[in-house]
Every structure is written in C-alpha cells, then in structure tokens.
Design a protein around this motif. Structure first.
Motif, short mmCIF file in Angstrom:
data_model
loop_
_atom_site.label_atom_id
_atom_site.label_comp_id
_atom_site.label_asym_id
_atom_site.label_seq_id
_atom_site.Cartn_x
_atom_site.Cartn_y
_atom_site.Cartn_z
N MET A 23 0.85 -1.19 0.00
CA MET A 23 0.00 0.00 0.00
C MET A 23 0.89 1.24 0.00
SD MET A 23 -3.00 1.09 2.67
CE MET A 23 -1.85 1.54 3.95
N SER A 24 0.63 2.18 -0.88
CA SER A 24 1.44 3.39 -0.98
C SER A 24 1.14 4.32 0.19
CB SER A 24 1.15 4.10 -2.30
OG SER A 24 -0.21 4.48 -2.35
N VAL A 25 2.14 5.15 0.51
CA VAL A 25 2.02 6.09 1.61
C VAL A 25 1.40 7.37 1.08
CG1 VAL A 25 3.28 7.35 3.39
CG2 VAL A 25 4.03 5.05 2.68
N SER A 26 0.40 7.89 1.79
CA SER A 26 -0.31 9.08 1.32
C SER A 26 0.56 10.33 1.44
CB SER A 26 -1.61 9.26 2.10
OG SER A 26 -1.32 9.54 3.46
N ASP A 27 0.17 11.34 0.70
CA ASP A 27 0.88 12.62 0.77
C ASP A 27 0.75 13.26 2.15
OD1 ASP A 27 1.56 12.33 -1.86
OD2 ASP A 27 -0.13 13.52 -2.63
N GLU A 28 -0.37 13.03 2.82
CA GLU A 28 -0.56 13.60 4.15
C GLU A 28 0.45 13.04 5.14
OE1 GLU A 28 -4.10 14.04 7.53
OE2 GLU A 28 -4.44 12.92 5.66
N VAL A 29 0.69 11.71 5.06
CA VAL A 29 1.65 11.08 5.97
C VAL A 29 3.06 11.58 5.67
CG1 VAL A 29 2.69 8.88 6.64
CG2 VAL A 29 0.22 9.04 6.30
N ARG A 30 3.40 11.71 4.37
CA ARG A 30 4.73 12.22 4.02
C ARG A 30 4.91 13.65 4.51
NH1 ARG A 30 4.19 9.29 -0.99
NH2 ARG A 30 3.37 11.16 -2.00
N GLY A 31 3.84 14.43 4.45
CA GLY A 31 3.93 15.79 4.95
C GLY A 31 4.18 15.84 6.45
N GLN A 32 3.50 14.96 7.19
CA GLN A 32 3.72 14.90 8.63
C GLN A 32 5.15 14.47 8.96
OE1 GLN A 32 0.65 12.26 9.97
NE2 GLN A 32 -1.00 13.77 9.73
N LEU A 33 5.68 13.50 8.21
CA LEU A 33 7.06 13.06 8.44
C LEU A 33 8.03 14.21 8.17
CD1 LEU A 33 7.28 9.47 6.91
CD2 LEU A 33 7.49 10.13 9.31
N ALA A 34 7.79 14.96 7.09
CA ALA A 34 8.70 16.05 6.76
C ALA A 34 8.74 17.09 7.86
CB ALA A 34 8.26 16.70 5.43
N VAL A 35 7.57 17.38 8.45
CA VAL A 35 7.53 18.34 9.56
C VAL A 35 8.29 17.80 10.77
CG1 VAL A 35 6.01 19.54 11.17
CG2 VAL A 35 5.38 19.38 8.76
N LYS A 36 8.09 16.52 11.07
CA LYS A 36 8.76 15.90 12.23
C LYS A 36 10.28 15.92 12.05
CE LYS A 36 6.94 12.16 13.83
NZ LYS A 36 6.56 10.72 13.97
N PHE A 37 10.74 15.54 10.85
CA PHE A 37 12.18 15.51 10.60
C PHE A 37 12.77 16.92 10.66
CE2 PHE A 37 11.56 11.48 7.87
CZ PHE A 37 11.56 10.71 9.02
N GLU A 38 12.06 17.89 10.14
CA GLU A 38 12.56 19.26 10.12
C GLU A 38 12.74 19.80 11.53
OE1 GLU A 38 11.41 23.62 8.12
OE2 GLU A 38 10.06 21.88 7.93
N VAL A 39 11.85 19.39 12.44
CA VAL A 39 11.92 19.88 13.81
C VAL A 39 13.02 19.17 14.60
CG1 VAL A 39 10.66 20.03 15.99
CG2 VAL A 39 9.52 20.60 13.84
N LEU A 40 13.19 17.83 14.43
CA LEU A 40 14.07 17.04 15.28
C LEU A 40 15.48 16.91 14.75
CD1 LEU A 40 11.64 14.16 16.35
CD2 LEU A 40 12.29 16.20 17.64
N PHE A 41 15.69 16.92 13.44
CA PHE A 41 17.02 16.65 12.89
C PHE A 41 18.10 17.61 13.39
CE2 PHE A 41 16.21 13.92 8.87
CZ PHE A 41 15.76 12.90 9.70
N PRO A 42 17.82 18.91 13.56
CA PRO A 42 18.90 19.79 14.05
C PRO A 42 19.45 19.40 15.43
CG PRO A 42 17.10 21.08 13.11
CD PRO A 42 16.61 19.68 13.22
N GLY A 54 5.74 0.38 6.91
CA GLY A 54 5.62 -0.85 6.16
C GLY A 54 6.02 -0.67 4.71
N HIS A 55 5.27 -1.32 3.80
CA HIS A 55 5.62 -1.29 2.38
C HIS A 55 5.58 0.15 1.86
CE1 HIS A 55 6.05 -2.60 -1.72
NE2 HIS A 55 4.96 -1.91 -2.08
N GLY A 56 6.67 0.57 1.23
CA GLY A 56 6.77 1.93 0.73
C GLY A 56 7.27 2.91 1.75
N GLY A 57 7.57 2.44 2.97
CA GLY A 57 8.00 3.34 4.02
C GLY A 57 9.38 3.92 3.79
N ILE A 58 10.30 3.10 3.22
CA ILE A 58 11.66 3.59 2.98
C ILE A 58 11.65 4.76 2.01
CG2 ILE A 58 13.89 2.97 1.97
CD1 ILE A 58 13.59 0.19 3.14
#
Length: 561
Positions: free
Chosen positions: A1-20, A39-43
C-alpha cells in the motif's frame, strides 16, 4: 500500500523539527524506525520526507533489525565524500551551458539539436572533463529550478487587431439572445474519424496482456466503410449536444442540414416562442465567414423556420475558444478513447452515451445523405440574399432574415464589364462613418497633398514623354480620378472597408487605376504623419455600402491626422 501525501507531509515536519538536535547516527535510526512503522513503501516515503537517499534510510532499517552494538557509527561534522559540484566548480556552469546554449553557452553546442536527457548530458560533461553521473546531473538540474516539461499550446500566431473586440461582441449578442429566451448554439465539425479497426488515441481497461489488436497503418481502406464526419450543435443554455455523423463530404449543405435536424427534433420544442437564433461558428471550414454556400443554405433555413438567424464568427486563429470544442467535443473524445471505431454504429452509440457530471446529454444520429462539392454561388446570388451585415465587422457578424430582401430603394452600382462603367457620384463616400474623419479634416488633408500629387504626376509624365511638355497644361485626356478622389480612395483602402475591386466599382475605374492612386498617396500620408486606422465595417458589394450609409447616424469622429 502506498504512503499518502498527508503522511509524508507529517514526516517532513517531524524531521525538520528534530534533525537539528540529532547527530548522523540518530537521524539514520529515526528514519529507519519511521520506515519500519509505515511498512511497504516506508523507505521511499521517509527518504523523500527527509530529502536523503533511500540507501541511507535502508541502512538505518538494517541497523535496527540487526540489533548490534554500537548501532552504527558517527562521522565528525563535515565528514564524508564531497559533492561533485563542490569538488568541480566548473561543473554547474558547464551543465547550464549545455541545457541553455542560446542564453548561457555556446550556440554551436553538440547537444543543441538533440534530446537533452540526463545520460546524454552526463556523457557530454564527462567528455569535457567533468566526471559526473546521470543521477548527479538530475540533482543539479532540479536544484537550478529545472524539471521535465512538455510544450503548452498557448501561442495563437498573429492576432487580429479586433480579436478581443469580436469576443466582446459575441458575448453581448449571446447575452441578449439568452436574456430574451432565444436559442444560442455553437457549431463546428469535429475531426474526421477513420471507420474500421484503426488505432484510436488513449487507453482503456483491458485484461493484462490482451490489448485490442488494430492495424499497423492508418491508411484509408477504399473498400471499407470510409470516414465519419461528426458535425456538432451545442445548445449553450440547455447544456445539450446534437451530433450528425455524415458519411459523404463536409460541406455547407451538410452543416446546415445538421442544424435543420436539430431545430426540427429539439430546438422548436425547447424554444416554442423563438423568433431568433444565434449561431457562433469558426472563421473557416464549411461554416466559415467566406463560404458563400453557408450563407445560401442558412437563408433557406431562415425562410423555412421563420427565424432571424444571426451568425457571429470567431476571429481567425481562435477556433479552440468555440464553446463546442471544450464543452462537447472534448468529452466525446474522452468517452471513446482507446476504442477502435469499427463502424458508424459504434461511433453514433459512443457519442450518444457521452455524459458529464455537470449534466451534459448528447443525441447522435447517422446522416447517410450525399452532399455534392464544387457548387458555385455567384455574386448575384449573394446580393439577392435577405442578409443584413452588422455595423461591427459585417464580414464576421450578419443576420439572415426569413423575408426577401427589399432592394427597391437601394441604389445599385453597375459592375464594370469590358469597358469601365460611368463614374458614380463619390459625395456619399466622404461620409465620416467610412473615412473615419470629419469632412473638413478630409478637405484639409486634400489641400495639403494636392501640390505634391501634382508634382509627382508631372514628374511621371515627364519620364513617359522623355522630354518637356508640348501641349498646354490641361490639354489631352483627362485623369480618371481627380486629386481629391485619389486621396479619398486611398483613405478608404487603408480603412480596409473592402477589396480593391469593390472600391474600383464605387469610383467607376479599374483596379489598376486605383492601385496607382494608392501607391502615389500612401507614401505622402506617411510623410505627413497621418495614420489611417482600419474600420470595423466590412463590405462586399456597393449595395452593402448603400445600406450601411442609409442606416448610419451622424457621429462625432475624431480626426485621424
């Protein structure tokens, strides 16, 4: 199952906040953990959200699953291999010079006339001494704001100066008709279709590995069913379509026959109190404004139905703006995409099944009639039509009346045949509605040019004689056009009121005499800085000019010079 754009957007916000706040190992493990949860497509989703390679995320997943101590290694800040663009400062300019040779590089670039794929770009850069991979070229192009794009059909070529004014005029006519409860239709001929097992553009759902087999070439089979000619009528108010599928020729008779069928089957029932009909059509084709047979057939339809039929043509080069193109024909093309049009019945049924979510319904029927080509319509036939040309672009906008044309009060101008006809009175042609300037301004212009025109006349005759004048001035043959008439005919010519042949008729001369006058006066007008703006009125016969002047009202005209 492909990952939705909404989930990718949430991940991008999380990474932007924590990575520094994380080091390299912690960032890698965090991306691996998020990828495992998805899961599938997560990488791929985690890599795109973090803007890193999938290999980095996959390495984090592997480290988490291995459970070894320590979980990965931490490089010191700034460690790792440098980017190619940082190691080679000339790489980026060289790449841009290849992509845009006209603006930034050598116009004789070897890749100027080839497809600039990232592999061909990488090969050429390597040949120039910049060792780089295709993936790196793609990354550099994206950072510079490039992306793969197709051409967009927006350029319409040379635009007529009255293009926008004609669109506004059509809009006003349509609003007036629709506001009065009168029908307004858009008409056109759709692209002719080959009937048979030919390939049709588009795709449709089929069992895997079982495509529809069609011919390898689109050559018309003379022994087969031939072509289909769909002629459409789109009712703008009712959002309904009517399509006649012809089998013979796309002629004016076929076009008007399709409108007649629509009126008899639908129009007169949908608009029982209608007294007028507005048709919007393209500038060319079987329903073009230059097609005489189109006007003849419409006059017959007006007489049959008792309707005043007004036609407004799209300006040249703007056929795609016709309502029928994007409200009817486009939906028909999408409905039968990927399906071979194997018979006329398939075409008719596919058109009739076309619907939209906005409520479009379409009726289609086959027209097996024969429509001959090469039918000649003479000038006298056009002159006898009950047709009224509108004051604004009478060549594009005209009305055909159901009653015969009243020509008893219209002055007629004899057509020169063999010998030129007597010169008519040109006083009416000085009307400001035709010249675009008040009569005093025209007289002043004539006075300014008279001396120069006389000088040019004498100079030309001196070259013809080869010596000085022998007879007294004024002796011999008289000029066919006076100086005032030469100026007037040039002004009317530059106003683009009609053809040279029409102006020659109005002044009782041949076209050669008129052309010589224009060639003499036009340069003098340019020397005096006099610009003659074109008129929006268009005439074909002297009777059209007479009718126009009979209906004209005195208006204040601003001098052109």
């Amino acid at each position: 199952m492909s990952v939705s754009d909404e989930v990718r957007g949430q991940l991008a916000v999380k990474f932007e906040v924590l990575f520094p706040h994380l080091d390299e190992r912690q960032r890698r493990l965090m991306m691996g953990a998020e990828a495992r949860v998805l899961g599938h497509g997560g990488i791929r989703a985690a890599a795109r959200a973090a803007r890193v390679s999938e290999t980095t995320v996959r390495k984090g997943v592997d480290e988490l699953e291995a459970g070894e101590e320590p979980l990965g290694r931490v490089r010191r800040p700034g460690g790792g291999r440098k980017r190619s663009a940082d190691l080679d400062p000339g790489l980026r300019p060289a790449l841009l010079a290849l992509v845009e040779p006209d603006e930034r590089g050598d116009p004789m670039s070897p890749l100027r006339w080839t497809v600039k794929s990232i592999r061909s770009l990488a090969a050429e850069l390597t040949r120039q001494g910049h060792r780089v991979s295709a993936d790196t070229v793609g990354d550099l192009l994206r950072k510079e704001g490039f992306s793969l794009q197709a051409g967009v059909k927006t350029l319409e070529g040379r635009q007529h100066p009255d293009r926008d004014a004609q669109f506004r005029y059509i809009n006003e006519q349509a609003k007036g008709h629709m506001g009065a409860g009168q029908p307004v239709i858009s008409v056109d001929t759709k692209k002719k279709e080959l009937v048979g097992d030919y390939k049709n553009a588009g795709r449709r759902w089929r069992p895997a590995g079982e495509p529809t087999l069609v011919r390898t070439h689109d050559f018309l089979d003379r022994q087969g069913p031939g072509k289909a000619i769909p002629y459409g009528i789109y009712d703008i108010t009712a959002n309904t379509g009517w399509v006649s599928v012809g089998t013979d020729h796309d002629t004016a008779a076929f076009a008007v026959a399709s409108i007649r069928r629509w009126w008899q089957a639908r129009g007169r029932h949908d608009y029982p109190a209608a007294t007028r009909l507005l048709i919007t059509a393209d500038a060319g084709g079987s329903n073009g404004y230059r097609t005489r047979a189109w006007k003849m057939e419409l006059a017959a339809l007006a007489a049959e139905t008792g309707l005043d039929i007004t036609v407004c043509h799209m300006p040249p080069g703007t056929s795609k703006w016709n309502k029928i193109e994007h409200r009817l024909f486009s939906h028909i093309s999408m409905n039968w995409r990927g399906r071979p049009l194997t018979s006329h019945d398939v075409i008719v049924n596919s058109i009739a099944a076309t619907t939209t979510r906005t409520g479009l319904t379409v009726h289609a029927e086959l027209d097996p009639g024969t429509y001959d080509t090469g039918i000649k319509v003479t000038d006298s036939d056009i002159d006898a039509l009950p047709m009224h040309r509108h004051r604004f672009h009478g060549d594009w906008n005209y009305t055909l009346h159901p009653r015969p044309r009243d020509t008893t009060s219209a002055a007629t101008t004899p057509r020169p045949a063999g010998n030129p006809s007597p010169q008519p009175c040109t006083g009416c042609l000085r009307n400001p509605e035709l010249t675009g300037m008040p009569e005093p301004a025209l007289d002043e212009l004539v006075d300014q040019l008279t001396a120069k025109l006389d000088e040019l006349r004498e100079r030309g005759r001196l070259r013809q004689r080869g010596g000085e004048r022998i007879r007294a001035r004024g002796a011999g043959a008289k000029d066919k056009l006076t100086t005032a008439d030469r100026v007037l005919v040039t002004v009317l010519y530059l106003r683009k009121l009609g053809t040279r042949y029409l102006l020659a008729q109005l002044f009782g001369v041949n076209t050669s005499t008129l052309t010589r006058a224009v060639h003499q006066v036009q340069p003098l007008l340019a020397e005096h800085g006099c610009t003659i703006p074109p008129s929006t009125a268009r005439f074909r016969t002297p009777a059209d000019v007479t009718a126009f002047l009979a209906n004209s009202s005195p208006t204040k005209i601003k001098p052109a010079c």
